[in-house]
Design an enzyme around this catalytic site. Structure first.
Site, PDB file in Angstrom:
ATOM      1  N   HIS A 101      11.301  15.650  -4.537  1.00 26.99           N
ATOM      2  CA  HIS A 101      11.723  14.515  -5.369  1.00 26.99           C
ATOM      3  C   HIS A 101      10.491  13.780  -5.871  1.00 26.99           C
ATOM      4  O   HIS A 101       9.361  14.149  -5.551  1.00 26.99           O
ATOM      5  CB  HIS A 101      12.697  13.602  -4.621  1.00 26.99           C
ATOM      6  CG  HIS A 101      12.162  12.917  -3.407  1.00 26.99           C
ATOM      7  ND1 HIS A 101      11.786  13.601  -2.264  1.00 26.99           N
ATOM      8  CD2 HIS A 101      11.941  11.594  -3.131  1.00 26.99           C
ATOM      9  CE1 HIS A 101      11.383  12.739  -1.341  1.00 26.99           C
ATOM     10  NE2 HIS A 101      11.454  11.517  -1.852  1.00 26.99           N
ATOM     11  N   HIS A 149       9.224  10.587  -5.602  1.00 34.57           N
ATOM     12  CA  HIS A 149       8.551   9.440  -4.996  1.00 34.57           C
ATOM     13  C   HIS A 149       7.058   9.706  -4.778  1.00 34.57           C
ATOM     14  O   HIS A 149       6.665  10.834  -4.466  1.00 34.57           O
ATOM     15  CB  HIS A 149       9.226   9.065  -3.674  1.00 34.57           C
ATOM     16  CG  HIS A 149      10.525   8.350  -3.862  1.00 34.57           C
ATOM     17  ND1 HIS A 149      11.442   8.179  -2.847  1.00 34.57           N
ATOM     18  CD2 HIS A 149      11.074   7.754  -4.956  1.00 34.57           C
ATOM     19  CE1 HIS A 149      12.492   7.508  -3.302  1.00 34.57           C
ATOM     20  NE2 HIS A 149      12.292   7.243  -4.574  1.00 34.57           N
ATOM     21  N   ASP A 165       4.980   9.255  -2.395  1.00 30.85           N
ATOM     22  CA  ASP A 165       4.554   9.886  -1.143  1.00 30.85           C
ATOM     23  C   ASP A 165       5.068  11.319  -1.019  1.00 30.85           C
ATOM     24  O   ASP A 165       4.942  11.941   0.041  1.00 30.85           O
ATOM     25  CB  ASP A 165       4.980   9.046   0.070  1.00 30.85           C
ATOM     26  CG  ASP A 165       6.486   8.894   0.204  1.00 30.85           C
ATOM     27  OD1 ASP A 165       7.190   8.920  -0.832  1.00 30.85           O
ATOM     28  OD2 ASP A 165       6.968   8.750   1.345  1.00 30.85           O
ATOM     29  N   HIS A 166       5.588  11.853  -2.125  1.00 28.75           N
ATOM     30  CA  HIS A 166       6.027  13.249  -2.162  1.00 28.75           C
ATOM     31  C   HIS A 166       5.458  14.007  -3.357  1.00 28.75           C
ATOM     32  O   HIS A 166       5.347  15.232  -3.291  1.00 28.75           O
ATOM     33  CB  HIS A 166       7.552  13.330  -2.171  1.00 28.75           C
ATOM     34  CG  HIS A 166       8.156  12.922  -0.866  1.00 28.75           C
ATOM     35  ND1 HIS A 166       8.543  13.823   0.102  1.00 28.75           N
ATOM     36  CD2 HIS A 166       8.400  11.695  -0.350  1.00 28.75           C
ATOM     37  CE1 HIS A 166       9.003  13.168   1.151  1.00 28.75           C
ATOM     38  NE2 HIS A 166       8.928  11.868   0.899  1.00 28.75           N
ATOM     39  N   HIS A 172      19.225  10.171  -1.995  1.00 30.61           N
ATOM     40  CA  HIS A 172      18.020   9.355  -1.821  1.00 30.61           C
ATOM     41  C   HIS A 172      17.426   9.072  -3.196  1.00 30.61           C
ATOM     42  O   HIS A 172      17.126   7.929  -3.540  1.00 30.61           O
ATOM     43  CB  HIS A 172      17.048  10.122  -0.928  1.00 30.61           C
ATOM     44  CG  HIS A 172      15.765   9.413  -0.656  1.00 30.61           C
ATOM     45  ND1 HIS A 172      15.693   8.241   0.066  1.00 30.61           N
ATOM     46  CD2 HIS A 172      14.482   9.712  -1.010  1.00 30.61           C
ATOM     47  CE1 HIS A 172      14.428   7.857   0.148  1.00 30.61           C
ATOM     48  NE2 HIS A 172      13.675   8.727  -0.496  1.00 30.61           N
ATOM     49  N   ASP A 212      13.477  13.909   2.013  1.00 28.81           N
ATOM     50  CA  ASP A 212      13.980  12.651   2.572  1.00 28.81           C
ATOM     51  C   ASP A 212      15.495  12.588   2.600  1.00 28.81           C
ATOM     52  O   ASP A 212      16.075  11.499   2.638  1.00 28.81           O
ATOM     53  CB  ASP A 212      13.448  11.468   1.750  1.00 28.81           C
ATOM     54  CG  ASP A 212      11.992  11.153   2.035  1.00 28.81           C
ATOM     55  OD1 ASP A 212      11.385  11.815   2.894  1.00 28.81           O
ATOM     56  OD2 ASP A 212      11.450  10.243   1.380  1.00 28.81           O
ATOM     57  N   HIS A 230       9.254  12.803   7.374  1.00 29.03           N
ATOM     58  CA  HIS A 230       8.712  11.596   8.001  1.00 29.03           C
ATOM     59  C   HIS A 230       8.947  11.597   9.501  1.00 29.03           C
ATOM     60  O   HIS A 230       9.921  12.168   9.993  1.00 29.03           O
ATOM     61  CB  HIS A 230       9.364  10.340   7.411  1.00 29.03           C
ATOM     62  CG  HIS A 230       8.993  10.064   5.994  1.00 29.03           C
ATOM     63  ND1 HIS A 230       7.875   9.356   5.631  1.00 29.03           N
ATOM     64  CD2 HIS A 230       9.603  10.409   4.830  1.00 29.03           C
ATOM     65  CE1 HIS A 230       7.812   9.264   4.309  1.00 29.03           C
ATOM     66  NE2 HIS A 230       8.846   9.903   3.798  1.00 29.03           N
TER      67      HIS A 230
END
Length: 249
Positions: free
Chosen positions: A56, A58, A60-61, A113, A132, A170
């Protein structure tokens, strides 16, 4: 086993994953939370990097996509929403497959998400990378989707074989366990929570997990059992998700 997986911590609580098709030596990283950490792990392994597989958009991805492409020449593949942060070289859709050498990853719709979140499932080796969507004893927040969409996504993941190894992105498991114990007093959960707290006290990871373990103890997959007063399973899930959002323990 035809796939080698290297898991390593990065950022504050993310995991990075490098996967290597043993037959051909092709390598991909699942998401790009930290380009420097990924490059260091590649160097440690003595591997090159052929592909990025995003789940996805985001940061942090997908935040390391451009830096990794510049450093390695890798091809970036992901859902269309990744263009919000870095234009992918190839957009991949749920229902399609991606071949990493001789390893086939099925692309699974796991939106909720984010609306376009996808997961990658290696059906031959029973390995899934779920970003996530599903966490050990948890699930992702509903930042873009709704409870019905996320419940449907979780059911697709829960349909994988029970022995599927699940890599989530995570290290949230201790916090997830504290919430789970507030809504579920089952013996399997209590036993698992004790083991999780012991692992974290030793600084050890709680990821990966398995489908069987999550079906037995994850309150989000068990939501209809925990909320028998709510007839609709998706609404029961939504109630448990809302309780987690408000949980202060």
């Amino acid at each position: 086993m035809t796939l080698t997986v290297r898991q390593f911590p990065c950022l504050s609580d993310n995991y990075g994953f490098l996967v290597r098709d043993d037959a051909t030596g092709q390598v991909a990283c699942i998401d790009t939370p930290d380009a420097d950490a990924i490059l260091a792990e590649l160097d440690k392994a003595g591997w090159g990097l052929d592909f990025v597989l995003n789940t996805h958009w985001h940061p942090d991805h997908a935040g390391g996509n451009n830096a990794l492409k510049a450093a390695t020449g890798c091809i970036v593949i992901g859902p269309a929403e990744v263009s919000r942060i870095a234009e992918p070289d190839h957009v991949i859709q749920p229902g399609e497959s991606f071949m990493l050498g001789e390893t086939e990853f099925e692309v699974i719709d796991t939106g909720g998400h984010t609306l376009g979140h996808i997961s990658y499932f290696d059906a031959k080796d029973h390995i899934a990378f779920v970003g996530d969507t599903l966490f050990a004893l948890g699930c992702g927040r509903l930042f873009e989707g709704d409870a019905a969409q996320m419940w449907a996504s979780l059911q697709r993941i829960a349909a994988f074989p029970d022995d599927t190894t699940v890599y989530c992105a995570h290290e949230y498991t201790a916090a997830n366990a504290r919430f789970a114990l507030s809504v579920d007093d089952s013996a399997p959960l209590k036993t698992r929570a004790e083991a999780i707290f012991a692992l974290r006290e030793q600084g050890k990871p709680t990821v990966p997990t398995t489908i069987a373990l999550e079906k037995a103890t994850n309150p989000f997959l068990r939501a209809p059992l925990l909320r028998p007063d709510i007839a609709d399973p998706a609404e029961a899930f939504g109630a448990v998700r809302a309780a987690k959002d408000a949980f202060k323990g």
